[in-house]
Design a protein around this motif. Structure first.
Motif, PDB file in Angstrom:
ATOM      1  N   VAL A  26       0.841  -1.444  -0.067  1.00 23.19           N
ATOM      2  CA  VAL A  26       0.170  -0.035   0.014  1.00 23.19           C
ATOM      3  C   VAL A  26       0.809   1.167  -0.092  1.00 23.19           C
ATOM      4  CG1 VAL A  26      -1.609   1.176   1.390  1.00 23.19           C
ATOM      5  CG2 VAL A  26      -1.862  -1.144   1.147  1.00 23.19           C
ATOM      6  N   ASP A  27       0.641   2.208  -0.830  1.00 20.33           N
ATOM      7  CA  ASP A  27       1.426   3.543  -0.924  1.00 20.33           C
ATOM      8  C   ASP A  27       1.321   4.074   0.408  1.00 20.33           C
ATOM      9  OD1 ASP A  27       2.255   5.992  -2.790  1.00 20.33           O
ATOM     10  OD2 ASP A  27       1.024   6.806  -1.435  1.00 20.33           O
ATOM     11  N   ASP A  28       2.435   4.793   1.002  1.00 19.95           N
ATOM     12  CA  ASP A  28       2.893   5.314   2.067  1.00 19.95           C
ATOM     13  C   ASP A  28       3.094   6.788   2.062  1.00 19.95           C
ATOM     14  OD1 ASP A  28       5.351   5.218   1.123  1.00 19.95           O
ATOM     15  OD2 ASP A  28       5.998   3.774   2.835  1.00 19.95           O
ATOM     16  N   SER A  29       2.682   7.484   0.770  1.00 19.71           N
ATOM     17  CA  SER A  29       3.332   8.902   0.648  1.00 19.71           C
ATOM     18  C   SER A  29       2.377   9.830   1.543  1.00 19.71           C
ATOM     19  CB  SER A  29       3.068   9.216  -0.789  1.00 19.71           C
ATOM     20  OG  SER A  29       1.845   9.339  -1.346  1.00 19.71           O
ATOM     21  N   ILE A  30       1.229   9.487   1.996  1.00 20.78           N
ATOM     22  CA  ILE A  30       0.512  10.473   2.746  1.00 20.78           C
ATOM     23  C   ILE A  30      -0.287   9.544   3.653  1.00 20.78           C
ATOM     24  CG2 ILE A  30       0.377  12.569   1.518  1.00 20.78           C
ATOM     25  CD1 ILE A  30      -2.647  11.711   1.063  1.00 20.78           C
ATOM     26  N   PRO A  31      -0.629  10.018   4.897  1.00 20.39           N
ATOM     27  CA  PRO A  31      -1.077   8.989   5.980  1.00 20.39           C
ATOM     28  C   PRO A  31      -2.315   8.474   5.411  1.00 20.39           C
ATOM     29  CG  PRO A  31      -0.526  10.942   7.035  1.00 20.39           C
ATOM     30  CD  PRO A  31       0.041  11.141   5.596  1.00 20.39           C
ATOM     31  N   ASP A  35      -3.112   4.428   5.234  1.00 21.65           N
ATOM     32  CA  ASP A  35      -4.185   3.920   6.292  1.00 21.65           C
ATOM     33  C   ASP A  35      -5.265   2.976   5.431  1.00 21.65           C
ATOM     34  OD1 ASP A  35      -3.035   4.898   8.375  1.00 21.65           O
ATOM     35  OD2 ASP A  35      -4.383   6.462   8.537  1.00 21.65           O
ATOM     36  N   ALA A  36      -5.123   2.970   3.833  1.00 18.86           N
ATOM     37  CA  ALA A  36      -6.274   2.335   3.264  1.00 18.86           C
ATOM     38  C   ALA A  36      -6.157   1.069   3.742  1.00 18.86           C
ATOM     39  CB  ALA A  36      -5.920   2.463   1.791  1.00 18.86           C
ATOM     40  N   ASP A  37      -7.487   0.373   3.813  1.00 18.79           N
ATOM     41  CA  ASP A  37      -7.691  -1.247   3.906  1.00 18.79           C
ATOM     42  C   ASP A  37      -7.041  -2.071   2.864  1.00 18.79           C
ATOM     43  OD1 ASP A  37      -8.493  -3.592   4.285  1.00 18.79           O
ATOM     44  OD2 ASP A  37     -10.558  -3.144   4.149  1.00 18.79           O
ATOM     45  N   PRO A  38      -5.952  -2.697   3.024  1.00 23.47           N
ATOM     46  CA  PRO A  38      -5.283  -3.602   1.990  1.00 23.47           C
ATOM     47  C   PRO A  38      -6.285  -4.716   1.401  1.00 23.47           C
ATOM     48  CG  PRO A  38      -4.473  -4.072   4.240  1.00 23.47           C
ATOM     49  CD  PRO A  38      -5.237  -2.862   4.495  1.00 23.47           C
ATOM     50  N   ASP A  39      -7.357  -4.627   2.184  1.00 31.56           N
ATOM     51  CA  ASP A  39      -8.419  -5.710   1.761  1.00 31.56           C
ATOM     52  C   ASP A  39      -9.439  -5.230   0.826  1.00 31.56           C
ATOM     53  OD1 ASP A  39      -6.879  -8.429   2.406  1.00 31.56           O
ATOM     54  OD2 ASP A  39      -7.708  -8.104   4.278  1.00 31.56           O
ATOM     55  N   VAL A 260      -2.076   5.391  -7.259  1.00 35.90           N
ATOM     56  CA  VAL A 260      -1.602   5.140  -6.088  1.00 35.90           C
ATOM     57  C   VAL A 260      -2.738   4.738  -4.967  1.00 35.90           C
ATOM     58  CG1 VAL A 260       0.980   6.171  -6.208  1.00 35.90           C
ATOM     59  CG2 VAL A 260      -0.960   7.407  -5.199  1.00 35.90           C
ATOM     60  N   SER A 261      -3.684   4.936  -5.195  1.00 34.55           N
ATOM     61  CA  SER A 261      -4.925   4.619  -4.282  1.00 34.55           C
ATOM     62  C   SER A 261      -5.411   3.220  -4.525  1.00 34.55           C
ATOM     63  CB  SER A 261      -6.030   5.428  -4.477  1.00 34.55           C
ATOM     64  OG  SER A 261      -6.617   5.609  -5.616  1.00 34.55           O
ATOM     65  N   GLY A 262      -4.592   2.635  -5.683  1.00 31.83           N
ATOM     66  CA  GLY A 262      -4.959   1.118  -6.271  1.00 31.83           C
ATOM     67  C   GLY A 262      -6.178   1.048  -7.016  1.00 31.83           C
ATOM     68  N   ALA A 263      -6.481   2.486  -7.479  1.00 31.34           N
ATOM     69  CA  ALA A 263      -7.500   2.493  -8.546  1.00 31.34           C
ATOM     70  C   ALA A 263      -7.120   2.092  -9.953  1.00 31.34           C
ATOM     71  CB  ALA A 263      -8.309   3.836  -8.424  1.00 31.34           C
ATOM     72  N   ILE A 264      -7.735   1.555 -10.869  1.00 31.98           N
ATOM     73  CA  ILE A 264      -7.471   1.515 -12.196  1.00 31.98           C
ATOM     74  C   ILE A 264      -8.871   1.877 -13.154  1.00 31.98           C
ATOM     75  CG2 ILE A 264      -6.759   0.047 -14.142  1.00 31.98           C
ATOM     76  CD1 ILE A 264      -5.208  -1.689 -12.176  1.00 31.98           C
ATOM     77  N   VAL A 265      -8.936   2.728 -13.894  1.00 31.01           N
ATOM     78  CA  VAL A 265      -9.860   3.100 -14.541  1.00 31.01           C
ATOM     79  C   VAL A 265      -9.681   2.637 -16.083  1.00 31.01           C
ATOM     80  CG1 VAL A 265      -9.141   5.647 -15.213  1.00 31.01           C
ATOM     81  CG2 VAL A 265     -11.708   4.908 -15.536  1.00 31.01           C
ATOM     82  N   LEU A 266     -10.615   1.917 -16.824  1.00 28.79           N
ATOM     83  CA  LEU A 266     -10.394   1.271 -18.065  1.00 28.79           C
ATOM     84  C   LEU A 266     -11.472   1.887 -19.224  1.00 28.79           C
ATOM     85  CD1 LEU A 266      -9.996  -1.355 -15.846  1.00 28.79           C
ATOM     86  CD2 LEU A 266      -8.989  -2.362 -17.846  1.00 28.79           C
ATOM     87  N   PRO A 279      -5.806  -1.489  -2.851  1.00 29.54           N
ATOM     88  CA  PRO A 279      -4.543  -0.678  -2.608  1.00 29.54           C
ATOM     89  C   PRO A 279      -3.392  -1.150  -2.734  1.00 29.54           C
ATOM     90  CG  PRO A 279      -6.503  -0.191  -0.971  1.00 29.54           C
ATOM     91  CD  PRO A 279      -6.766  -1.185  -1.932  1.00 29.54           C
ATOM     92  N   PRO A 280      -3.048  -2.725  -2.366  1.00 31.05           N
ATOM     93  CA  PRO A 280      -1.759  -2.997  -2.769  1.00 31.05           C
ATOM     94  C   PRO A 280      -1.163  -2.739  -4.109  1.00 31.05           C
ATOM     95  CG  PRO A 280      -2.916  -4.408  -1.261  1.00 31.05           C
ATOM     96  CD  PRO A 280      -3.887  -3.652  -1.894  1.00 31.05           C
ATOM     97  N   LEU A 281       0.060  -2.308  -4.248  1.00 29.13           N
ATOM     98  CA  LEU A 281       0.667  -1.822  -5.460  1.00 29.13           C
ATOM     99  C   LEU A 281       1.733  -2.705  -5.954  1.00 29.13           C
ATOM    100  CD1 LEU A 281       0.739   1.993  -4.922  1.00 29.13           C
ATOM    101  CD2 LEU A 281      -1.358   0.572  -6.073  1.00 29.13           C
ATOM    102  N   ASP A 282       1.976  -2.851  -7.122  1.00 29.79           N
ATOM    103  CA  ASP A 282       3.344  -3.456  -7.643  1.00 29.79           C
ATOM    104  C   ASP A 282       4.465  -2.477  -7.686  1.00 29.79           C
ATOM    105  OD1 ASP A 282       2.937  -2.176 -10.111  1.00 29.79           O
ATOM    106  OD2 ASP A 282       2.195  -4.166 -11.137  1.00 29.79           O
ATOM    107  N   ALA A 283       5.520  -2.613  -8.263  1.00 28.83           N
ATOM    108  CA  ALA A 283       6.706  -1.978  -8.301  1.00 28.83           C
ATOM    109  C   ALA A 283       6.336  -0.673  -9.593  1.00 28.83           C
ATOM    110  CB  ALA A 283       7.970  -2.609  -8.902  1.00 28.83           C
ATOM    111  N   GLN A 284       5.554  -1.005 -10.282  1.00 31.38           N
ATOM    112  CA  GLN A 284       5.013   0.355 -11.043  1.00 31.38           C
ATOM    113  C   GLN A 284       4.039   1.187 -10.669  1.00 31.38           C
ATOM    114  OE1 GLN A 284       5.792  -2.776 -12.602  1.00 31.38           O
ATOM    115  NE2 GLN A 284       7.608  -1.996 -13.106  1.00 31.38           N
ATOM    116  N   GLY A 285       3.425   0.687  -9.491  1.00 33.48           N
ATOM    117  CA  GLY A 285       2.361   1.688  -8.831  1.00 33.48           C
ATOM    118  C   GLY A 285       0.921   1.086  -9.264  1.00 33.48           C
ATOM    119  N   THR A 286       0.763  -0.090  -9.897  1.00 32.80           N
ATOM    120  CA  THR A 286      -0.200  -0.415 -10.450  1.00 32.80           C
ATOM    121  C   THR A 286      -1.027  -1.338  -9.196  1.00 32.80           C
ATOM    122  OG1 THR A 286       0.667  -0.526 -12.508  1.00 32.80           O
ATOM    123  CG2 THR A 286      -1.661  -1.776 -12.306  1.00 32.80           C
TER     124      THR A 286
END
Ligand code: GLN
Length: 309
Positions: A26-31, A35-39, A260-266, A279-286
């Motif tokens: 999960v991104d940690d750039s701001i609190p 604090d986002a729920d990883p699930d 970085v919030s873990g959202a993807i729009v398609l 929210p959990p991200l890979d190394a590219q922030g996806t």
């Protein structure tokens, strides 16, 4: 589209299948992001007739973050009558979203899907000062969403305060002469737009508006001209997943924007808009789960742009 009917697709089963996935951070750039729920995991589809389908948590709120970038680009194109295309490049960078790098020679940001580019597109929308531009962006986003969207003031504040790399990028563009508004003002407006709250259902409608040539399928209202939607989706296809854009296009084959919030729009042209958030991200922030879900949707619904037909 050549796959099964998205109306009959089991989004609940897809969510259940991806939930056990434990990879990613999960991104940690701001609190507030930390604090986002990883699930948290939600999937939504918005169809051309305006029907919206979602899994559990389809109405759970999250901030747009970089998923706002396609829409900022759209509004900049609209408000500048296309001149935004002279002010920002459209080539993929192969680098991280917040890389401190501008186009060599021109000093322009490399593309509107990385932070430098979005700081610039947010500065190009109509409005004589930061507040007016933020209002203009809020109205523009509402047209894509089909409803007014709230801004999380704490997120906006912290991103403005803690976004050192964004401040650096804005100052660099000032120094290069590619940004005409004040650096702090540019960061404030961009941070506010990133802090806009949506849920998966709403973000899917925003994607469907891009996929539907600029017309919101729920309200029937045109958010942007067809040509603007086409330009935006083209650049999502090449640059939307940062240094993972090539891998994404091969595996998923649907223009998309990660955040970085873990959202993807398609935006699957003519077929549907979709949104996934986890929210959990890979190394590219996806979003890790978001990528898996997107691959499954593409495969199961026949949405890959270059699939054998
Ligand atoms: N607000 C975030 C930032 O500018 C957005 C980045 C992202 O979602 N990749 O750092």
């Amino acid at each position: 589209p050549s796959g099964p009917d998205p109306r009959a697709y089991d989004l609940h089963a897809l969510r259940d299948r991806v939930l056990p996935e434990r990879e990613g951070r999960v991104d940690d750039s701001i609190p507030q992001l930390e604090d986002a729920d990883p699930d948290l995991c939600a999937i939504a589809l918005a169809l051309p007739d305006g029907e919206v389908r979602s899994s559990a948590q389809g109405d759970a709120p999250f901030s747009l973050q970089s998923a706002v970038k396609p829409f900022l680009f759209a509004l900049a194109l609209l408000d500048t009558d296309g001149e935004a295309l002279d002010r920002v490049g459209i080539e993929p960078t192969g680098e991280a979203f917040d890389a401190i790098k501008l186009e060599s020679g021109t000093g322009r940001p490399p593309n509107p899907m990385v932070n430098a580019g979005a700081l610039l597109t947010a500065s190009l929308v109509d409005g004589s000062d930061a507040e007016a531009r933020a209002d203009r962006i809020a109205r523009g986003l509402a047209a894509f969403a089909g409803r007014d969207l709230e801004v999380d003031e704490d997120i906006a504040h912290n991103e403005h305060l803690l976004g050192d790399r964004n401040h650096a990028l804005a100052h660099l563009m000032r120094a290069e002469g590619s940004m005409s508004v004040g650096a702090d003002e540019a960061v404030a407006v961009y941070a506010r737009s990133c802090a806009t709250l949506v849920d998966a259902e709403t973000l899917a409608v925003m994607g469907a508006t891009l996929a539907g040539a600029g017309v919101n399928p729920r309200t029937g209202e045109r958010a942007v001209p067809a040509r603007v939607a086409r330009d935006v989706v083209s650049v999502m296809a090449t640059c939307g997943v940062y240094d993972g854009s090539g891998r994404w296009m091969r595996a998923v084959g649907i223009p998309a924007k990660s955040s970085v919030s873990g959202a993807i729009v398609l935006a699957a042209r003519g077929a549907l808009g979709a949104a996934v958030v986890s929210p959990p991200l890979d190394a590219q922030g996806t979003s890790v789960r978001g990528r898996i879900v997107s691959e499954r949707l593409s495969e199961d619904l026949g949405l890959h742009s270059f699939a054998e037909r």
